[in-house]
Design an enzyme around this catalytic site. Structure first.
Site, PDB file in Angstrom:
ATOM      1  N   ALA A  86      30.139  85.417 124.482  1.00 37.58           N
ATOM      2  CA  ALA A  86      30.385  84.084 123.923  1.00 37.58           C
ATOM      3  C   ALA A  86      30.493  83.000 124.990  1.00 37.58           C
ATOM      4  CB  ALA A  86      31.640  84.092 123.041  1.00 37.58           C
ATOM      5  N   THR A  90      34.269  81.697 132.130  1.00 35.88           N
ATOM      6  CA  THR A  90      34.563  80.606 133.074  1.00 35.88           C
ATOM      7  C   THR A  90      35.609  79.670 132.486  1.00 35.88           C
ATOM      8  OG1 THR A  90      32.379  80.666 134.123  1.00 35.88           O
ATOM      9  CG2 THR A  90      33.612  78.604 134.275  1.00 35.88           C
ATOM     10  N   GLU A 286      25.052  82.014 127.473  1.00 29.67           N
ATOM     11  CA  GLU A 286      24.030  82.044 126.430  1.00 29.67           C
ATOM     12  C   GLU A 286      23.285  80.723 126.247  1.00 29.67           C
ATOM     13  OE1 GLU A 286      26.447  85.042 123.553  1.00 29.67           O
ATOM     14  OE2 GLU A 286      27.379  83.530 124.799  1.00 29.67           O
TER      15      GLU A 286
END
Length: 334
Positions: A86, A90, A286
Site C-alpha cells: 500500500a 515511508t 505503487e
C-alpha cells in the site's frame, strides 16, 4: 508501416490501508560510541526503506548517516510495522522512526543543556556535535552520551504512528479512507508496426508528487521500476487459464519485460510537502506503476485511431483490431 503516437495517463493513489488502522512502531537508541540503532518492523523488500528510515533518524539526531544501523523486520526484537504494501512504509514507519528519534534527542539535549548551563530550547544536534544557537558548543554527542551513561540515563526513544482515517460507511461508501494521497502524470511515446502488431515504447516521462523526496535516487529508481512493470502490464503479461489450469506458468511462456524492452524513462520528482509526513514525505511505491499502462494504451490509440479495451496489447490483438477496423471502413464505404 510504423506509426507513432503519444498518450497521457494520470492517477491519484491513497497511501496506506483503505479506511483501516495500519500503525507502525519503532525504537531508536544512542549507543555508547554515539552511533544510533533503529529497530523497526518495516521489511525492506528492495524499495530502500531501511536507507530512508536511517536518513530520517540521522537527520533528526544530528549524526552522520553512516552512524545509523537499522535492524528491520526481525519479529524477535522489532516492533510491528505492518505490511510492506500500500505504498505506506515511508509515510507510516517514517513517522514512527521520526517520533522515536525525537524522544531520544530530547534526552541528549536535556543533558547537554545542563552541562552547558543554557536552556534546552537553545540546543540543537548537528554533524555529531552539540550546537548552542548558531555555533558549535565544543561538545560532541558522544561525550553527552557518556555523561548520560555515567548518570544511568537511557537515551532510548520509542514512537508509533497511525494515519488518521475513518472506516467507510457500508450504506453510503463515505469516509476518510486515507490520510494522504500521491499524484502522478505519465506521458508515453510509442511506435506501432501495423504489419506485425508489435508496440515499442520509445519514451516515458513520469512526473510524481512524492511530498518530499527523502532519497531522490531511490525515488527515481522506483519510478523507473514502476514504469517497467507498467510496460509488462500493458504489452506482455497475461495469465492464460483454461478449465481452471494456468497454461503459461513458466517464464518462457509468461512474458515479462527485460532490459531490452525498457525505453528511456525520464522521472520528474514533484515535491509538495505533506504536513503529516516525515519531513513532508509520502510514498511512491505503487503510484509509479498505476498510470503507465493507461498512457501506453492511449498512445497506441493515438497512433492507430483505434481504442483498445483489453490488456495486454499483444501483437495478435493489435493486428486483429487493425484488421477489424479496416473491414469496418470498407463496409461503411460500400
Amino acid at each position: 508501416m510504423k506509426k507513432r503516437g503519444f498518450g497521457i495517463g494520470c492517477m491519484w493513489y491513497g497511501i496506506g490501508n483503505t479506511g483501516l488502522p495500519n500503525p507502525a512502531g519503532a525504537f531508536v537508541d544512542f549507543l555508547d560510541d554515539g552511533t544510533v540503532i533503529v529497530l523497526t518492523g518495516c521489511a525492506d523488500i528492495g524499495q530502500g526503506s531501511s536507507t530512508t528510515l536511517a536518513q530520517i533518524a540521522a537527520e533528526t539526531l544530528g549524526v552522520p548517516f553512516e552512524d545509523v544501523v537499522v535492524v528491520a523486520a526481525d519479529t524477535g526484537v522489532t516492533p510491528d510495522a505492518g505490511a510492506t504494501s500500500a505504498s505506506r512504509q515511508t509515510y507510516i514507519s517514517g513517522n514512527a522512526v521520526l517520533e522515536a528519534a525525537r524522544k531520544a534527542r530530547q534526552e541528549v539535549i536535556a543533558r547537554a543543556a545542563a552541562v552547558l548551563g543554557v536552556p534546552p530550547g537553545e540546543i540543537s544536534l548537528k554533524n555529531g556535535q552539540v550546537w548552542h544557537g548558531e555555533e558549535p558548543a565544543g561538545l560532541s554527542i558522544k561525550e553527552v552520551i557518556a555523561k548520560c551513561r555515567g548518570e544511568g540515563v537511557l537515551t532510548l526513544g520509542h514512537g508509533w504512528f497511525n494515519p488518521a482515517t475513518t472506516r467507510l460507511d457500508p450504506a453510503t461508501g463515505q469516509g476518510i479512507p486515507y490520510a494522504t494521497y500521491a499524484f502522478a502524470t505519465q506521458v508515453a511515446e510509442v511506435e506501432v508496426d501495423t504489419e506485425t502488431g508489435i508496440v515499442e515504447v520509445k519514451k516515458i516521462v513520469a512526473a510524481h508528487d512524492v511530498g518530499r523526496a527523502v532519497n531522490p535516487q531511490n525515488v527515481e529508481g522506483q519510478i523507473e521500476g514502476g514504469c517497467c512493470m507498467g510496460i509488462g502490464y500493458a504489452l506482455m503479461e497475461e495469465v492464460v487459464v483454461k478449465e481452471g489450469e494456468i497454461q503459461n506458468p513458466a517464464f518462457s511462456t509468461y512474458l515479462m519485460p527485460t532490459a531490452m524492452d525498457v525505453p528511456e524513462v525520464i522521472p520528474i520528482i514533484v515535491e509538495e510537502p505533506e504536513p503529516s509526513g516525515p519531513y513532508g514525505a509520502k510514498g511512491v511505491g505503487e503510484p509509479a506503476l498505476v498510470p503507465t499502462a493507461a498512457a501506453i494504451a492511449n498512445a497506441v490509440a493515438d497512433a492507430l485511431g483505434i481504442r483498445f479495451y483489453d490488456l495486454p496489447l499483444t501483437p495478435e490483438r493489435v493486428v486483429a483490431e487493425i484488421k477489424k477496423s479496416k473491414e469496418k471502413k470498407e463496409d461503411d464505404g460500400k
